[in-house]
Scaffold this motif. Structure first.
Motif, PDB file in Angstrom:
ATOM      1  N   PRO A 163       0.816  -1.221   0.000  1.00 25.49           N
ATOM      2  CA  PRO A 163       0.000   0.000   0.000  1.00 25.49           C
ATOM      3  C   PRO A 163       0.851   1.274   0.000  1.00 25.49           C
ATOM      4  CG  PRO A 163      -0.811  -1.542   1.643  1.00 25.49           C
ATOM      5  CD  PRO A 163       0.488  -2.088   1.128  1.00 25.49           C
ATOM      6  N   ILE A 164       1.968   1.229   0.680  1.00 26.61           N
ATOM      7  CA  ILE A 164       2.875   2.380   0.698  1.00 26.61           C
ATOM      8  C   ILE A 164       3.445   2.595  -0.700  1.00 26.61           C
ATOM      9  CG2 ILE A 164       5.026   3.311   1.661  1.00 26.61           C
ATOM     10  CD1 ILE A 164       4.398   1.523   4.165  1.00 26.61           C
ATOM     11  N   ALA A 165       3.849   1.524  -1.341  1.00 31.62           N
ATOM     12  CA  ALA A 165       4.393   1.618  -2.705  1.00 31.62           C
ATOM     13  C   ALA A 165       3.357   2.186  -3.663  1.00 31.62           C
ATOM     14  CB  ALA A 165       4.871   0.245  -3.173  1.00 31.62           C
ATOM     15  N   MET A 166       2.123   1.770  -3.528  1.00 30.40           N
ATOM     16  CA  MET A 166       1.062   2.282  -4.392  1.00 30.40           C
ATOM     17  C   MET A 166       0.867   3.787  -4.174  1.00 30.40           C
ATOM     18  SD  MET A 166       0.123  -0.195  -6.266  1.00 30.40           S
ATOM     19  CE  MET A 166      -1.347   0.501  -6.982  1.00 30.40           C
ATOM     20  N   LYS A 167       0.888   4.209  -2.923  1.00 37.95           N
ATOM     21  CA  LYS A 167       0.731   5.630  -2.607  1.00 37.95           C
ATOM     22  C   LYS A 167       1.898   6.431  -3.178  1.00 37.95           C
ATOM     23  CE  LYS A 167      -1.446   8.965  -0.604  1.00 37.95           C
ATOM     24  NZ  LYS A 167      -2.749   9.393  -1.075  1.00 37.95           N
ATOM     25  N   LEU A 168       3.113   5.899  -3.079  1.00 36.52           N
ATOM     26  CA  LEU A 168       4.285   6.583  -3.631  1.00 36.52           C
ATOM     27  C   LEU A 168       4.159   6.772  -5.131  1.00 36.52           C
ATOM     28  CD1 LEU A 168       7.055   4.846  -1.547  1.00 36.52           C
ATOM     29  CD2 LEU A 168       6.678   7.315  -1.662  1.00 36.52           C
ATOM     30  N   THR A 169       3.642   5.772  -5.806  1.00 32.17           N
ATOM     31  CA  THR A 169       3.442   5.854  -7.256  1.00 32.17           C
ATOM     32  C   THR A 169       2.448   6.958  -7.596  1.00 32.17           C
ATOM     33  OG1 THR A 169       3.903   3.503  -7.453  1.00 32.17           O
ATOM     34  CG2 THR A 169       2.810   4.528  -9.302  1.00 32.17           C
ATOM     35  N   GLU A 170       1.415   7.097  -6.770  1.00 36.60           N
ATOM     36  CA  GLU A 170       0.431   8.156  -6.985  1.00 36.60           C
ATOM     37  C   GLU A 170       1.029   9.539  -6.734  1.00 36.60           C
ATOM     38  OE1 GLU A 170      -2.889   7.404  -4.415  1.00 36.60           O
ATOM     39  OE2 GLU A 170      -3.170   5.381  -5.216  1.00 36.60           O
ATOM     40  N   ILE A 171       1.852   9.644  -5.711  1.00 35.33           N
ATOM     41  CA  ILE A 171       2.422  10.934  -5.327  1.00 35.33           C
ATOM     42  C   ILE A 171       3.422  11.447  -6.353  1.00 35.33           C
ATOM     43  CG2 ILE A 171       3.926  12.060  -3.633  1.00 35.33           C
ATOM     44  CD1 ILE A 171       2.652  10.248  -1.522  1.00 35.33           C
ATOM     45  N   ASP A 172       4.311  10.562  -6.818  1.00 36.15           N
ATOM     46  CA  ASP A 172       5.367  10.995  -7.743  1.00 36.15           C
ATOM     47  C   ASP A 172       5.659   9.891  -8.751  1.00 36.15           C
ATOM     48  OD1 ASP A 172       7.653  11.914  -9.048  1.00 36.15           O
ATOM     49  OD2 ASP A 172       8.535  12.749  -7.234  1.00 36.15           O
ATOM     50  N   SER A 173       5.168  10.065  -9.951  1.00 41.48           N
ATOM     51  CA  SER A 173       5.321   9.042 -10.990  1.00 41.48           C
ATOM     52  C   SER A 173       6.749   8.932 -11.519  1.00 41.48           C
ATOM     53  CB  SER A 173       4.370   9.335 -12.151  1.00 41.48           C
ATOM     54  OG  SER A 173       4.672  10.593 -12.725  1.00 41.48           O
ATOM     55  N   ARG A 174       7.619   9.877 -11.147  1.00 43.24           N
ATOM     56  CA  ARG A 174       9.021   9.818 -11.595  1.00 43.24           C
ATOM     57  C   ARG A 174       9.831   8.756 -10.854  1.00 43.24           C
ATOM     58  NH1 ARG A 174      11.834  14.705 -10.034  1.00 43.24           N
ATOM     59  NH2 ARG A 174      10.613  14.391  -8.158  1.00 43.24           N
ATOM     60  N   LEU A 175       9.345   8.314  -9.708  1.00 38.90           N
ATOM     61  CA  LEU A 175      10.113   7.375  -8.892  1.00 38.90           C
ATOM     62  C   LEU A 175      10.182   6.013  -9.562  1.00 38.90           C
ATOM     63  CD1 LEU A 175       8.721   8.236  -5.357  1.00 38.90           C
ATOM     64  CD2 LEU A 175      10.754   9.146  -6.481  1.00 38.90           C
ATOM     65  N   ASP A 176      11.398   5.444  -9.576  1.00 41.95           N
ATOM     66  CA  ASP A 176      11.545   4.115 -10.162  1.00 41.95           C
ATOM     67  C   ASP A 176      11.306   3.061  -9.081  1.00 41.95           C
ATOM     68  OD1 ASP A 176      14.065   3.593  -8.794  1.00 41.95           O
ATOM     69  OD2 ASP A 176      15.043   4.827 -10.301  1.00 41.95           O
ATOM     70  N   PRO A 177      11.190   1.797  -9.468  1.00 43.45           N
ATOM     71  CA  PRO A 177      10.883   0.741  -8.484  1.00 43.45           C
ATOM     72  C   PRO A 177      11.862   0.672  -7.315  1.00 43.45           C
ATOM     73  CG  PRO A 177      10.563  -0.096 -10.696  1.00 43.45           C
ATOM     74  CD  PRO A 177      11.182   1.274 -10.838  1.00 43.45           C
ATOM     75  N   THR A 178      13.128   0.923  -7.564  1.00 39.94           N
ATOM     76  CA  THR A 178      14.108   0.885  -6.468  1.00 39.94           C
ATOM     77  C   THR A 178      13.841   2.015  -5.478  1.00 39.94           C
ATOM     78  OG1 THR A 178      15.754  -0.102  -7.923  1.00 39.94           O
ATOM     79  CG2 THR A 178      16.568   0.889  -5.899  1.00 39.94           C
ATOM     80  N   ASP A 179      13.573   3.215  -5.993  1.00 42.71           N
ATOM     81  CA  ASP A 179      13.243   4.348  -5.117  1.00 42.71           C
ATOM     82  C   ASP A 179      12.037   4.003  -4.253  1.00 42.71           C
ATOM     83  OD1 ASP A 179      15.178   5.887  -6.450  1.00 42.71           O
ATOM     84  OD2 ASP A 179      13.710   6.783  -7.799  1.00 42.71           O
ATOM     85  N   ILE A 180      11.030   3.457  -4.880  1.00 42.65           N
ATOM     86  CA  ILE A 180       9.789   3.117  -4.181  1.00 42.65           C
ATOM     87  C   ILE A 180      10.050   2.085  -3.090  1.00 42.65           C
ATOM     88  CG2 ILE A 180       7.538   1.996  -4.480  1.00 42.65           C
ATOM     89  CD1 ILE A 180       7.448   3.460  -7.247  1.00 42.65           C
ATOM     90  N   ASP A 181      10.826   1.065  -3.399  1.00 44.42           N
ATOM     91  CA  ASP A 181      11.139   0.029  -2.403  1.00 44.42           C
ATOM     92  C   ASP A 181      11.876   0.614  -1.202  1.00 44.42           C
ATOM     93  OD1 ASP A 181       9.948  -1.894  -3.961  1.00 44.42           O
ATOM     94  OD2 ASP A 181      11.832  -2.736  -4.707  1.00 44.42           O
ATOM     95  N   ILE A 182      12.844   1.492  -1.468  1.00 43.21           N
ATOM     96  CA  ILE A 182      13.642   2.071  -0.386  1.00 43.21           C
ATOM     97  C   ILE A 182      12.777   2.958   0.502  1.00 43.21           C
ATOM     98  CG2 ILE A 182      15.509   3.709   0.105  1.00 43.21           C
ATOM     99  CD1 ILE A 182      16.951   2.442  -2.373  1.00 43.21           C
TER     100      ILE A 182
END
Length: 82
Positions: A23-42
């Protein structure tokens, strides 16, 4: 010192079920679409583990006010610690 930090992070990542971070990863994707999967995981790992600060050299994350405000996480560059 870096090796000890990496060991701790690996242990925490392995001990957290993926469904907690998703759920946190999904929210991060909504907040900033520039983030890559590694950024999101960290960032998701930091948030899941109640981190107050995240130190990175990633320009998309350093000072990212949207992410910082959403999760109460301060994201800084290592130079700010000197």
């Amino acid at each position: 010192m870096l090796e000890k930090t990496m060991e701790k992070l690996r242990g925490r990542l392995e001990s957290k079920p993926v469904h907690h971070i998703h759920p946190i990863a999904m929210k991060l994707t909504e907040i900033d679409s520039r983030l890559d999967p590694t950024d999101i995981d960290i960032v998701a790992c930091a948030v899941e583990n109640d981190a107050l600060n995240l130190v990175t050299i990633d320009k998309k994350l350093v000072g990212n006010k949207s992410v910082e405000e959403e999760f109460g996480l301060r994201i800084t560059h290592p130079k700010e610690l000197l």
